[in-house]
Design a protein around this motif. Structure first.
Motif, PDB file in Angstrom:
ATOM      1  N   THR A 202     -33.572 -18.562  -1.964  1.00 34.73           N
ATOM      2  CA  THR A 202     -34.165 -17.776  -3.123  1.00 34.73           C
ATOM      3  C   THR A 202     -33.639 -16.339  -3.491  1.00 34.73           C
ATOM      4  O   THR A 202     -32.830 -16.092  -4.633  1.00 34.73           O
TER       5      THR A 202
ATOM      6  N   PRO B 188     -39.620 -18.635  -2.844  1.00 31.23           N
ATOM      7  CA  PRO B 188     -39.641 -19.951  -2.398  1.00 31.23           C
ATOM      8  C   PRO B 188     -40.945 -20.716  -2.409  1.00 31.23           C
ATOM      9  O   PRO B 188     -41.789 -20.109  -2.560  1.00 31.23           O
ATOM     10  N   LEU B 189     -40.746 -22.133  -2.592  1.00 32.13           N
ATOM     11  CA  LEU B 189     -42.107 -22.858  -2.466  1.00 32.13           C
ATOM     12  C   LEU B 189     -42.177 -23.049  -0.987  1.00 32.13           C
ATOM     13  O   LEU B 189     -41.422 -23.608  -0.216  1.00 32.13           O
TER      14      LEU B 189
ATOM     15  N   LEU C   5     -45.579 -26.322  -0.777  1.00 33.05           N
ATOM     16  CA  LEU C   5     -46.296 -26.688  -1.997  1.00 33.05           C
ATOM     17  C   LEU C   5     -46.695 -25.800  -2.895  1.00 33.05           C
ATOM     18  O   LEU C   5     -47.288 -25.829  -4.098  1.00 33.05           O
TER      19      LEU C   5
ATOM     20  N   GLN D  87     -37.349 -19.954  -8.511  1.00 35.16           N
ATOM     21  CA  GLN D  87     -38.224 -20.462  -7.229  1.00 35.16           C
ATOM     22  C   GLN D  87     -37.240 -21.571  -6.579  1.00 35.16           C
ATOM     23  O   GLN D  87     -36.831 -22.352  -7.314  1.00 35.16           O
TER      24      GLN D  87
ATOM     25  N   ALA E  82     -36.696 -24.477  -3.779  1.00 41.31           N
ATOM     26  CA  ALA E  82     -37.541 -25.495  -3.011  1.00 41.31           C
ATOM     27  C   ALA E  82     -36.576 -26.422  -2.605  1.00 41.31           C
ATOM     28  O   ALA E  82     -35.768 -26.832  -3.191  1.00 41.31           O
TER      29      ALA E  82
ATOM     30  N   TYR F 232     -39.300 -30.973  -7.758  1.00 41.41           N
ATOM     31  CA  TYR F 232     -40.609 -31.157  -8.480  1.00 41.41           C
ATOM     32  C   TYR F 232     -40.699 -31.172  -9.902  1.00 41.41           C
ATOM     33  O   TYR F 232     -41.670 -31.128 -10.514  1.00 41.41           O
TER      34      TYR F 232
ATOM     35  N   ASP G  15     -44.932 -28.685  -9.247  1.00 39.16           N
ATOM     36  CA  ASP G  15     -45.451 -27.952  -8.168  1.00 39.16           C
ATOM     37  C   ASP G  15     -46.697 -26.993  -8.278  1.00 39.16           C
ATOM     38  O   ASP G  15     -46.694 -26.556  -9.365  1.00 39.16           O
TER      39      ASP G  15
ATOM     40  N   ASN H 126     -34.971 -23.105 -11.602  1.00 45.06           N
ATOM     41  CA  ASN H 126     -35.591 -23.998 -10.545  1.00 45.06           C
ATOM     42  C   ASN H 126     -34.161 -23.973  -9.526  1.00 45.06           C
ATOM     43  O   ASN H 126     -33.039 -24.234 -10.067  1.00 45.06           O
TER      44      ASN H 126
ATOM     45  N   GLU I  21     -33.997 -26.436  -6.656  1.00 40.97           N
ATOM     46  CA  GLU I  21     -34.551 -27.280  -5.961  1.00 40.97           C
ATOM     47  C   GLU I  21     -33.915 -28.444  -5.422  1.00 40.97           C
ATOM     48  O   GLU I  21     -32.851 -28.731  -6.105  1.00 40.97           O
TER      49      GLU I  21
END
Length: 190
Positions: A18, A100-101, A104, A144, A146, A150, A154, A176, A178
């Motif tokens: 992140t 961060p995620l 979830l 974000q 992750a 997602y 999410d 994103n 991710e």
């Protein structure tokens, strides 16, 4: 010149994806907008308060007409930080949110900040026809990271974007980061 608020919702960590993306984004942003005023709010470094018993009782006391100086030092600090976060958000033209995620969802400190900027009478108001937004014209970049994939489905992304829409923010762009752990198989150590 725009006022930019950077909200960091990640504990500092040398492995933080992140923060790596945020730093790269901000380096490029500053090159393209050298005259913008940038204010950073690091929710974990600053130990941003969450709504708890101290804060709720402080609000009750203030609503009952008690003077601010009769609150405990903790209550005074929490009320001041919450009110300051609301004012800081309202004074900003652009907002960058980096998180961060986590399981979830967004980190709890980001939820606390969202509580601070979702204030009846300041960022939205109640009417006979329901709530209406009072915030308009702001631009938000939501970064974000992750481990999984997602595609903005999410709960964290949906929550952040829906709350910001609720208070009137219509321009939200998402970066994103991710899938970094998508194929990682972790074996428990026995």
């Amino acid at each position: 010149m725009a006022k930019v608020l950077v909200v960091i919702a990640r504990p500092k960590s040398p492995k933080s994806r992140t923060l790596k993306v945020l730093n790269a984004f901000m380096d490029e942003y500053v090159k393209k907008h050298p005259n913008d005023e940038i204010d950073k709010l690091d929710l974990y470094q600053d130990d941003f308060p969450e709504i708890d018993g101290d804060l709720l009782s402080a609000w009750d006391m203030l609503e009952a007409g008690k003077p601010f100086d009769t609150l405990t030092k903790v209550q005074q600090t929490d009320v001041t930080e919450f009110n300051g976060a609301t004012d800081q958000f309202l004074a900003s033209n652009k907002v960058v949110i980096a998180n961060p995620l986590v399981n979830l969802m967004i980190p709890t400190k980001l939820k606390a900040w969202i509580d601070a900027v979702t204030v009846a009478g300041k960022t939205f108001k109640y009417t006979e026809k329901g709530a209406i937004p009072l915030t308009s014209g702001k631009k938000v970049i939501h970064i974000q990271a992750a481990g999984g994939k997602y595609n903005n489905q999410d709960f964290g992304t949906q929550y952040v974007h829906q709350v910001l829409n609720f208070i009137g923010v219509q321009s939200i762009q998402k970066i994103n980061v991710e899938g970094m752990d998508h194929f990682l198989i972790r074996q428990p150590k026995l």
